[in-house]
Design an enzyme around this catalytic site. Structure first.
Site, PDB file in Angstrom:
ATOM      1  N   ALA D  67       1.726  -9.331  -9.072  1.00 60.81           N
ATOM      2  CA  ALA D  67       2.759 -10.155  -9.692  1.00 60.81           C
ATOM      3  C   ALA D  67       4.110  -9.497  -9.413  1.00 60.81           C
ATOM      4  O   ALA D  67       4.632  -8.765 -10.249  1.00 60.81           O
ATOM      5  CB  ALA D  67       2.503 -10.272 -11.188  1.00 60.81           C
ATOM      6  N   GLU D  68       4.641  -9.741  -8.253  1.00 60.17           N
ATOM      7  CA  GLU D  68       5.877  -9.065  -7.861  1.00 60.17           C
ATOM      8  C   GLU D  68       7.038  -9.434  -8.777  1.00 60.17           C
ATOM      9  O   GLU D  68       7.828  -8.565  -9.169  1.00 60.17           O
ATOM     10  CB  GLU D  68       6.238  -9.403  -6.407  1.00 60.17           C
ATOM     11  N   GLN D  90       3.691  -3.612  -1.850  1.00 60.31           N
ATOM     12  CA  GLN D  90       2.632  -3.142  -0.954  1.00 60.31           C
ATOM     13  C   GLN D  90       3.085  -3.294   0.503  1.00 60.31           C
ATOM     14  O   GLN D  90       2.840  -2.419   1.325  1.00 60.31           O
ATOM     15  CB  GLN D  90       1.328  -3.884  -1.227  1.00 60.31           C
ATOM     16  N   PHE D  91       3.764  -4.378   0.768  1.00 63.27           N
ATOM     17  CA  PHE D  91       4.488  -4.553   2.028  1.00 63.27           C
ATOM     18  C   PHE D  91       5.837  -5.185   1.681  1.00 63.27           C
ATOM     19  O   PHE D  91       5.923  -5.982   0.748  1.00 63.27           O
ATOM     20  CB  PHE D  91       3.719  -5.470   3.001  1.00 63.27           C
ATOM     21  N   ALA D  92       6.847  -4.841   2.467  1.00 60.73           N
ATOM     22  CA  ALA D  92       8.191  -5.376   2.208  1.00 60.73           C
ATOM     23  C   ALA D  92       8.176  -6.896   2.123  1.00 60.73           C
ATOM     24  O   ALA D  92       8.898  -7.507   1.332  1.00 60.73           O
ATOM     25  CB  ALA D  92       9.150  -4.930   3.311  1.00 60.73           C
ATOM     26  N   ILE D  95       8.240  -9.036  -1.134  1.00 60.25           N
ATOM     27  CA  ILE D  95       9.415  -9.087  -1.991  1.00 60.25           C
ATOM     28  C   ILE D  95       9.884 -10.525  -2.206  1.00 60.25           C
ATOM     29  O   ILE D  95      10.510 -10.835  -3.220  1.00 60.25           O
ATOM     30  CB  ILE D  95      10.566  -8.237  -1.384  1.00 60.25           C
ATOM     31  N   HIS D 135       3.334  -9.108   7.466  1.00 54.74           N
ATOM     32  CA  HIS D 135       3.295  -7.675   7.187  1.00 54.74           C
ATOM     33  C   HIS D 135       4.210  -6.920   8.136  1.00 54.74           C
ATOM     34  O   HIS D 135       4.010  -5.741   8.391  1.00 54.74           O
ATOM     35  CB  HIS D 135       1.877  -7.117   7.352  1.00 54.74           C
TER      36      HIS D 135
HETATM   37  C1  LIG Z   1       1.952 -11.541  -3.117  1.00 52.25           C
HETATM   38  C2  LIG Z   1       1.084 -10.446  -2.573  1.00 52.25           C
HETATM   39  N1  LIG Z   1       1.134  -9.219  -3.106  1.00 52.25           N
HETATM   40  C3  LIG Z   1       0.368  -8.232  -2.622  1.00 52.25           C
HETATM   41  C4  LIG Z   1      -0.483  -8.434  -1.584  1.00 52.25           C
HETATM   42  C5  LIG Z   1      -1.320  -7.280  -1.010  1.00 52.25           C
HETATM   43  N2  LIG Z   1      -2.753  -7.540  -1.174  1.00 52.25           N
HETATM   44  C6  LIG Z   1      -3.486  -8.084  -0.176  1.00 52.25           C
HETATM   45  S1  LIG Z   1      -5.065  -8.399  -0.646  1.00 52.25           S
HETATM   46  C7  LIG Z   1      -4.798  -7.712  -2.179  1.00 52.25           C
HETATM   47  C8  LIG Z   1      -5.923  -7.679  -3.171  1.00 52.25           C
HETATM   48  C9  LIG Z   1      -6.520  -9.040  -3.337  1.00 52.25           C
HETATM   49  O1  LIG Z   1      -7.497  -9.041  -4.339  1.00 52.25           O
HETATM   50  P1  LIG Z   1      -8.241 -10.359  -4.736  1.00 52.25           P
HETATM   51  O2  LIG Z   1      -7.263 -11.474  -4.936  1.00 52.25           O
HETATM   52  O3  LIG Z   1      -9.114 -10.063  -5.905  1.00 52.25           O
HETATM   53  O4  LIG Z   1      -9.105 -10.742  -3.451  1.00 52.25           O
HETATM   54  P2  LIG Z   1     -10.318  -9.922  -2.829  1.00 52.25           P
HETATM   55  O5  LIG Z   1      -9.754  -9.130  -1.715  1.00 52.25           O
HETATM   56  O6  LIG Z   1     -10.934  -9.116  -3.898  1.00 52.25           O
HETATM   57  O7  LIG Z   1     -11.245 -10.985  -2.347  1.00 52.25           O
HETATM   58  C10 LIG Z   1      -3.482  -7.285  -2.309  1.00 52.25           C
HETATM   59  C11 LIG Z   1      -2.921  -6.656  -3.507  1.00 52.25           C
HETATM   60  C12 LIG Z   1      -0.491  -9.726  -1.028  1.00 52.25           C
HETATM   61  N3  LIG Z   1      -1.276 -10.036   0.012  1.00 52.25           N
HETATM   62  N4  LIG Z   1       0.284 -10.705  -1.545  1.00 52.25           N
END
Ligand SMILES: Cc1ncc(C[n+]2csc(CCOP(=O)(O)OP(=O)(O)O)c2C)c(N)n1
Ligand SMILES: Cc1ncc(C[n+]2csc(CCOP(=O)(O)OP(=O)(O)O)c2C)c(N)n1
Ligand SMILES: [Mg+2]
Ligand SMILES: [Mg+2]
Lengths: 385, 333, 385, 333
Positions: D67-68, D90-92, D95, D135
């Protein structure tokens, strides 16, 4: 199925106001789907074949990752019951929006497995019609897409599951993911909005991980979808972990399905490793959506089998016992056990299905690997014209 | 809204031109759907869609919950399946709440997937109304710096009408910046020219001159013309270029003019640093450097948010007087 | 109260780890607040005075809008029971985040009404301590802020309720709104996070309209706040309309308070026109937050009395009967009726309170109007240094 | 992370410099709190906070839900009451999901209310890793065009360390862009100079030359230096200016150099149109026009999203070869 005439197939009629093809709304009220109740093992056999194909698909790419042939892979192992069963609940003309662990839904929705592996589903009545069109070509292009080849759906411009496949003549409307979690939920609801606007009875389903339920888009999209009664099913694949983050650090409610109350829509929690249970829940949700009664929130309880992406150490965060429990509850084992215990399939046939799926994948990957990489000098427009 | 205004008519208010374009395009194409907060019964914060609910019904004129990101996402998804959504932001400033959907989903979709996203977002922007920091911003360059978007910024009723219709027909996501200050102040004839089916770069020379080229858009074009009029009485002839379309940019037109006048200034209401004035200056200094006979100047809002107090605000927005004095400096007079 | 020594007052200790001043957590468990139960009319008398002041405040600015002396006004008429009672439930050191209809909370939190109108609360035991510091100065500056004067909190740079007032020595931490709805919810939760981090027992309350519940920030903030058990109370002032949009077009659930289930926190719906009911709910919520048990979602049911902003025609969307119902359920009438029916106040005293509040407002507005406008040449930095 | 690296040390990896700065500042100031996805037990996607949970505890090293916007909002609120939050994206690219909190809440807070918002957002950005459209983006100019933010973009370990500590001490919201490609490739000594207590504009001449000035930041500074090395062998001396801080901008330093070399090019990885290269070009063309002896050129990513395929991506990012050839053109050789 592959040589069906496009004009008589499940073609989407783009004119607004024209109801969408296939069954009229009133025909679809029976829930769960007749196939599931009448021929108890019919649906299981069908789901088994696609689940196995999905599993071999993933195992193959995991292996390629380990040998360095692939730079990144997100495994779908463990998600197959939920994804395949969900895709069994939709039809041509419906829209499908997937994330990074949904190969099962993609393969089920795109392919006629009998066309790829003749005889693999001998006497089974279909839960749903297989997708029309050329399954072989689609499977090859899908594989090329995973491998960044020119022949892939994005010609190497986009990674693995970040692509769309629209084949309007067959009613195939698949929108892949962008990386930003949650972002595709309103887009999925938007395709449902198009159906509603056009007077069609088609529906949209979208998969997300439980991590994406924390995003603003989850809330905004579900809220609008419920106010507008959009034909939309949101499936949460709750594998208890988001990268390295456990659900206790992701949300504080008991069940994510309980959030449905806050939107005035049904929310169902289901064992996501049980393909039949998922199928039944999804068929109810789809029927509801087709009938114009609005969205459903489905929470499929899964378990983490792999790291977040292959090669990372995120699995270290998962307590060993917990991990073991998930691995023991492998959805494929479950479906195979039921088929064997029910006297439907022999172990030998189960093995044969696996072998055939595995070689199909291997052959297709080999073929894709021999195909050209994208031409780096070829321009690619940012504007449609 | 009641009459088909696609034929020539005299002296249409800017705000009415927008209403007319929406209505005419909705009549022409049943797949056009409007979405926005309070646009149905209430007709929107500025009454641009007054009467639309009655004419087009509540399926095509949709009040949304207060959820910019969700709304834009829904617009994107529907546009991929045959709907042509026009989303109204209640104020341009609120687009920041739907930012990710625009820059990452809509803008990149065609490049990524070859799937068009015909979508228009209407953004009532700009200052001059004493509306404060969150109802007056000029934020076009966030989007001009995002490949895959088209951006429109009409200064006149005719352009407002023509470009809104073209934006709706365009298969790409178009951000349509309309200036609130012009709504009930700008009044000019609509054009009879047929409406194009997409947005193309355009620059238009509103006043030709020999001494210096100015480039501006939206409200600032009007103020620049006022300045040009004043300077003309002093014997300085300004070539005033308006950019009704900011992306794609018709930079050829700008370069050609600068090559003629040998001087250039860009006037915009947006804050200076990192703004689109810099882009135009940069292109001039790359492509017309040998013609230049003066520094290329940007005349803009200072780098700060819009103040609420009208006097404070007025002191920030480039005025005809300030434009005159900056141009005089460039001409060394 | 106004000449209290800052050092002994509710001063915020900024050192992390230092518990916040005033009562220790264990003292506050009694719910509802003793003042409310013990002296049945005590709290009502106190709330009445502040509600009346808030009402006269609004009526005065509404009038100025009508005569053209003010370019815009958002009326708080009808919200006073909710806002004043909520502010009665907090104390010095707590943070308050308001929107555009929360003059009641601001006036209650900022001012010692006895200092402004001596004797107006003769024998009433305080529900809460009035804020220390100079109430007169604060009231004048607040008025200047509404009128865009140099002496206002933002020196004319920001409109009406878009400002902050921090007086650390008194424990006054008020963060005003930005226009973007929902945006201040995470910020409010962030102030609660600071308290938690610092080991203080202070809490944050934030008001929003029901319209802002549709924003992504509503969801993201409530979710994080519940996972982190932040001392945070979110009060929805559900006046059934957002600009011209009725709740039926804003959300599809029965009660917004039901959304709390999706966050695993308590959700309470309360009659927002009943100051005593709101006070009791808020005191419970605040006690819970102070005790470290996390957030509460409060939905105060109100009714639209005025247009969205003065001078617009948004009230036309509200059916006449509905509007009338809201106007008949005026929270001030309610509180006055209770005081008269209970034999606590005479009609004459009620009238006198109104008169005195009205002249206080008038005099202060007159004074503010005579004060200088901002100096347009004075620079204002975008960076702190 | 284990040792206090505020004293000089040789050849620190860029990524370790970032870890060290965070750890040292957390040790020095107990009000510093880290928030981000997967930063606690897992140490973050890039392991920058590995071991932090153990040293600083779970109150100061907070895993957040995904939750950015909510996270940044919480960081803002807490920073107003004495906490110094450092938020890791986690990546720019992500944002964009917290955009409104930054541009409308954080950036404007001090100007609106005189209340400081000491807040750092770390943004692992940039391409070169075959990480695709979501990314790899370079989006600094969205924020450079937003008054009230400071923006940092170190190219070296030393700057990465010093500027991150200064960013945490700065009472303003600072966006700290760190380049993923440099994480494990750039290695250089940390500095012994005392850490400043705020971010000030800085430009640094990494190589002095007489023929042309280049301006760059982040990864592109390394590529520009490679190009300068090549050109030097051809007898062309490039003055290479690095901008470890983009906002506030030390434009004096740039102007002075251009006045000396009479030529300028800006190299950035971000897409061209509306980017910050334009800002620098515009300032040069306003303030150093009379010195210029060549067009001012921008050497950038083309106006399109980052492709996934490594070969495709490589063809988009300015290479030393492309920089050389553009600079040769400007020098007419
Ligand atoms: C808005 C956003 N914030 C952070 C990320 C980085 N990120 C990629 S996958 C992930 C975890 C995803 O977990 P979940 O939704 O439970 O899916 P799962 O991989 O467990 O199937 C994160 C934090 C992203 N892709 N998008
Ligand atoms: C993000 C955002 N979108 C749109 C608006 C425009 N807007 C201002 S107030 C308002 C209605 C608010 O309704 P509600 O939240 O119910 O508060 P009320 O005015 O009824 O007290 C709208 C849509 C806004 N301020 N912010
Ligand atoms: Mg998960
Ligand atoms: Mg409301």
């Amino acid at each position: 199925m592959t040589d069906q005439d496009p004009d008589t197939a499940h073609s989407r009629k783009p004119n607004p106001g024209t109801p969408f093809p296939s069954k009229p709304v009133s025909d679809i009220e029976s829930t769960p789907h007749p196939a599931a109740s009448e021929t108890a093992f019919g649906s299981l056999k069908e789901m088994h074949a696609y689940m196995r194909l999905a599993r071999e698909w993933d195992l193959r790419f995991e292996k390629m990752f380990r040998t360095g042939a692939l730079s990144k892979w997100y495994s779908s192992v463990g998600n197959e019951a939920t994804t395949v069963a969900s895709a069994c609940a939709i039809e041509a003309g419906d829209s499908l929006l997937t994330l990074h662990r949904d190969s099962g839904a993609i393969l089920r929705h795109y392919l006629d497995i009998n066309a790829l592996l003749p005889g693999i589903l001998p006497q089974v009545p279909a839960i749903r019609e297989p997708m029309g069109g050329d399954s072989k070509q689609r499977f090859l292009r899908l594989t090329c897409q995973m491998l960044g080849r020119e022949h892939g759906f994005s010609s190497g411009h986009e990674r693995s599951y970040h692509y769309n496949l629209f084949e309007e003549e067959w009613g195939l409307f698949h929108i892949g993911m962008i990386s930003h979690l949650g972002s595709m939920i309103p887009v999925a609801a938007g395709t449902a909005f198009a159906y509603q606007q056009q007077g069609s009875d088609r529906v949209a389903i979208n998969f997300i991980g439980e991590g994406a339920t924390s995003t603003g888009d989850f809330h905004e999209a579900l809220n609008i979808a419920s106010v507008w009664k959009l034909p939309f099913i949101l499936v949460i694949e709750n594998n208890r972990w988001a990268f390295s983050t456990p659900t206790s650090q992701q949300y504080a409610c008991d069940h994510l399905a309980d959030r449905a109350l806050g939107y005035g829509i049904p929310g169902v929690q289901v064992d996501g490793t049980d393909a039949e249970a998922v199928l039944s829940v999804m068929q109810t949700a789809v029927a509801r959506a087709r009938a114009g009664d609005g969205p459903t929130l489905v929470e499929a309880m899964l378990g983490r089998h792999r790291g977040h992406s292959e090669g990372d150490d995120s699995l270290q965060q998962v307590p060993e016992q917990e991990l073991q429990q998930y691995v023991e509850q492998d959805p494929l084992d479950l479906v195979e056990k039921r088929l064997i215990d029910g006297g439907v399939f022999s172990r030998a046939w189960i093995d044969e299905v696996r072998e055939r799926c595995a070689s199909l994948v291997t052959n297709t990957v080999d073929q894709a690997m021999s195909m050209p990489e994208p031409d780096v000098h070829q321009p690619r427009s940012i504007y449609a014209d | 809204m009641q009459t088909d205004t696609s034929t020539e008519s005299d002296d249409t208010l800017y705000i009415d031109a927008i209403s007319a374009a929406l209505a005419d395009e909705m009549r022409a194409d049943p797949s056009v759907v409007l979405m926005g907060q309070d646009i149905a019964g209430h007709g929107g914060a500025f009454k641009i869609t007054r009467g639309f609910l009655e004419e087009f019904g509540d399926q095509r004129v949709r009040n949304t919950p207060i959820a910019e990101s969700g709304t834009i996402g829904i617009a994107i998804g529907s546009s991929m399946l045959g709907i042509k959504p026009v989303v109204e932001m209640q104020f341009a400033d609120f687009i920041s709440c739907g930012f990710n959907q625009i820059v990452n989903v809509a803008a990149k979709m065609y490049w990524r997937t070859k799937h068009p996203v015909p979508l228009v977002i209407r953004l009532p922007g700009g200052g001059g109304m004493g509306a404060g920091a969150f109802h007056s911003q000029n934020i076009e360059n966030w989007f001009l710096h995002t490949p895959g978007l088209k951006v429109v910024s009409p200064a006149y009723s005719g352009d407002a009408y023509r470009l809104l219709r073209a934006a709706i027909r365009d298969p790409n996501p178009v951000l349509y910046f309309e200036h609130k200050f012009l709504y009930r102040r700008e009044r000019s004839p609509l054009q009879t020219a047929p409406v194009p089916d997409r947005i193309l770069g355009e620059s238009s020379i509103l006043r030709s001159g020999t001494d210096i080229t100015t480039v501006s858009w939206g409200w600032m074009t009007h103020r620049t013309l006022e300045a040009a009029e004043i300077l003309s009485q002093e014997g300085i002839e300004v070539e005033v270029i308006d950019l009704p379309v900011l992306s794609p940019l018709d930079h050829r037109g700008i370069i050609a003019s600068v090559e003629k006048t040998q001087r250039a200034a860009i006037i915009h209401e947006a804050t200076c640093t990192g703004g689109f004035g810099a882009e135009i200056a940069a292109r001039i200094c790359d492509e017309a450097i040998w013609s230049l006979d003066a520094p290329v100047r940007r005349i803009t809002y200072p780098d700060s948010p819009p103040p609420f107090h009208k006097g404070l605000e007025a002191s920030r927005i480039p005025s005809p007087e300030r434009i005159c004095s900056e141009l005089r400096q460039l001409l060394d007079v």
